[in-house]
Write a protein that holds these residues in place. Structure first.
Motif, mmCIF file in Angstrom:
data_model
loop_
_atom_site.group_PDB
_atom_site.id
_atom_site.type_symbol
_atom_site.label_atom_id
_atom_site.label_comp_id
_atom_site.label_asym_id
_atom_site.label_seq_id
_atom_site.Cartn_x
_atom_site.Cartn_y
_atom_site.Cartn_z
ATOM 1 N N LEU A 83 49.578 -14.871 51.531
ATOM 2 C CA LEU A 83 49.209 -15.610 52.611
ATOM 3 C C LEU A 83 49.809 -17.130 52.299
ATOM 4 O O LEU A 83 50.281 -17.939 53.134
ATOM 5 C CB LEU A 83 47.685 -15.708 52.941
ATOM 6 N N ARG A 84 49.556 -17.423 50.943
ATOM 7 C CA ARG A 84 50.106 -18.760 50.531
ATOM 8 C C ARG A 84 51.699 -18.918 50.770
ATOM 9 O O ARG A 84 52.340 -19.768 51.120
ATOM 10 C CB ARG A 84 49.676 -19.011 49.117
ATOM 11 N N ILE A 136 44.231 -21.867 53.877
ATOM 12 C CA ILE A 136 45.441 -22.018 53.159
ATOM 13 C C ILE A 136 46.358 -22.976 53.844
ATOM 14 O O ILE A 136 46.728 -22.860 54.754
ATOM 15 C CB ILE A 136 46.303 -20.769 52.846
ATOM 16 N N GLU A 139 46.829 -21.827 57.298
ATOM 17 C CA GLU A 139 46.433 -20.511 57.840
ATOM 18 C C GLU A 139 45.061 -20.156 57.585
ATOM 19 O O GLU A 139 44.476 -20.522 56.390
ATOM 20 C CB GLU A 139 47.297 -19.532 57.047
ATOM 21 N N SER A 151 44.770 -17.121 44.486
ATOM 22 C CA SER A 151 44.330 -16.177 45.121
ATOM 23 C C SER A 151 45.242 -16.406 46.392
ATOM 24 O O SER A 151 45.744 -17.337 46.918
ATOM 25 C CB SER A 151 42.696 -16.775 45.398
ATOM 26 N N HIS A 152 45.068 -15.147 47.217
ATOM 27 C CA HIS A 152 45.656 -15.188 48.593
ATOM 28 C C HIS A 152 47.119 -15.556 48.305
ATOM 29 O O HIS A 152 47.710 -16.295 49.204
ATOM 30 C CB HIS A 152 45.074 -16.144 49.591
ATOM 31 N N VAL A 203 41.984 -18.272 56.065
ATOM 32 C CA VAL A 203 41.995 -16.926 55.068
ATOM 33 C C VAL A 203 41.408 -15.742 55.667
ATOM 34 O O VAL A 203 40.356 -15.671 56.444
ATOM 35 C CB VAL A 203 41.001 -17.391 54.043
ATOM 36 N N ARG A 204 42.113 -14.534 55.610
ATOM 37 C CA ARG A 204 42.031 -13.432 56.230
ATOM 38 C C ARG A 204 42.593 -12.200 55.327
ATOM 39 O O ARG A 204 43.458 -12.477 54.600
ATOM 40 C CB ARG A 204 42.539 -13.565 57.576
ATOM 41 N N PRO A 205 42.273 -10.932 55.598
ATOM 42 C CA PRO A 205 42.814 -9.889 54.906
ATOM 43 C C PRO A 205 44.292 -9.929 55.389
ATOM 44 O O PRO A 205 44.526 -10.021 56.717
ATOM 45 C CB PRO A 205 42.119 -8.754 55.710
ATOM 46 N N ILE A 206 45.285 -9.580 54.400
ATOM 47 C CA ILE A 206 46.629 -9.521 54.864
ATOM 48 C C ILE A 206 46.955 -8.033 54.516
ATOM 49 O O ILE A 206 46.719 -7.470 53.254
ATOM 50 C CB ILE A 206 47.476 -10.689 53.984
#
Length: 233
Positions: free
Chosen positions: A144-145, A210, A116, A140-141, A118-121
């Motif tokens: 998303l992870r 990620i 994926e 971090s993230h 990395v982007r705002p979620i």
């Protein structure tokens, strides 16, 4: 000892790769949405090259196609590799996200990989992917992870998003990779067969992506991970 291979490559324009694709791959490329074609061409070529490397044959001796485990269709479903000489092939999984494509191979059981960008979620993803009481993945993230881990497991299970992502937890109480089925209705699809177990890990895909990797392995077997970049151009 089961060997799991991960090969990563940056996306290359489809126009550069088209002549290196097989006729079947070019047909799949032409069916893809125009915005997706660079990534589709890249992941198709990377998959065939990775399988050929694992089998120690030439890329032209390998085909990677789709097969649905439920209806048998070749138009969708999990990736399946074949060799022209009928020899053994590994299980295979493909993923593309942002400007990166990833292929995973396993010689011991089904495998799933997800990458994926990395982007705002937003909070909406938490309602879609987190099982009741499940913490986001550590680091971090984390949300998303969690999504990437979940996608990897569902790919290895052969269900994809036909199963509700909230049917399983992919992080333990400390946010580390771990798989536990929490929805009894999904147990038949997601519970490992006797003598096998889930194996799940995060994959280093650089600062901008990620990635996660899942496999169904023999219960008592430890695994070896061979992870490398494999430029296409």
């Amino acid at each position: 000892m089961p060997l799991i291979r991960v090969r990563r490559a940056g996306v290359v324009p489809a126009a550069v790769l088209r002549q290196r694709l097989t006729p079947d791959e070019r047909a799949r490329l032409d069916r893809a949405a125009p915005a997706d074609r660079d990534a589709v061409a890249s992941v198709l070529l990377l998959a065939r090259r990775a399988v050929a490397e694992a089998c120690r044959v030439e890329p032209d001796a390998v085909r990677v196609r789709r097969r649905c485990p439920r209806c048998g269709s070749a138009a969708h479903g999990v990736p399946v590799a074949d060799r022209a000489d009928g020899g053994p092939v590994p299980h295979v999984s493909l993923s593309r996200g942002g400007d990166l494509v990833v292929v995973a191979l396993c010689d011991a059981g089904p495998v799933g990989v997800d990458v994926e960008p990395v982007r705002p979620i937003g909070d909406d993803l938490a309602r879609v992917v987190l099982a009741p009481g499940e913490p986001p993945a550590a680091g971090s993230h984390g949300l998303l992870r969690t999504w990437s881990r979940t996608e990897a497991v569902l790919k290895a299970a052969g269900t994809g998003l036909a199963v509700d992502p909230r049917a399983l937890r992919v992080s333990d109480a400390a946010g580390r990779p771990a798989v536990r089925v929490v929805d009894p209705g999904a147990a038949a699809a997601l519970t490992p067969a006797p003598g096998t177990r889930w194996w799940l890990t995060d994959v280093d895909a650089g600062a901008d992506h990620i990635a996660a990797l899942a496999a169904l392995l023999p219960q008592d077997a430890s695994s070896t991970l061979d992870d490398s970049s494999s430029p296409l151009a």
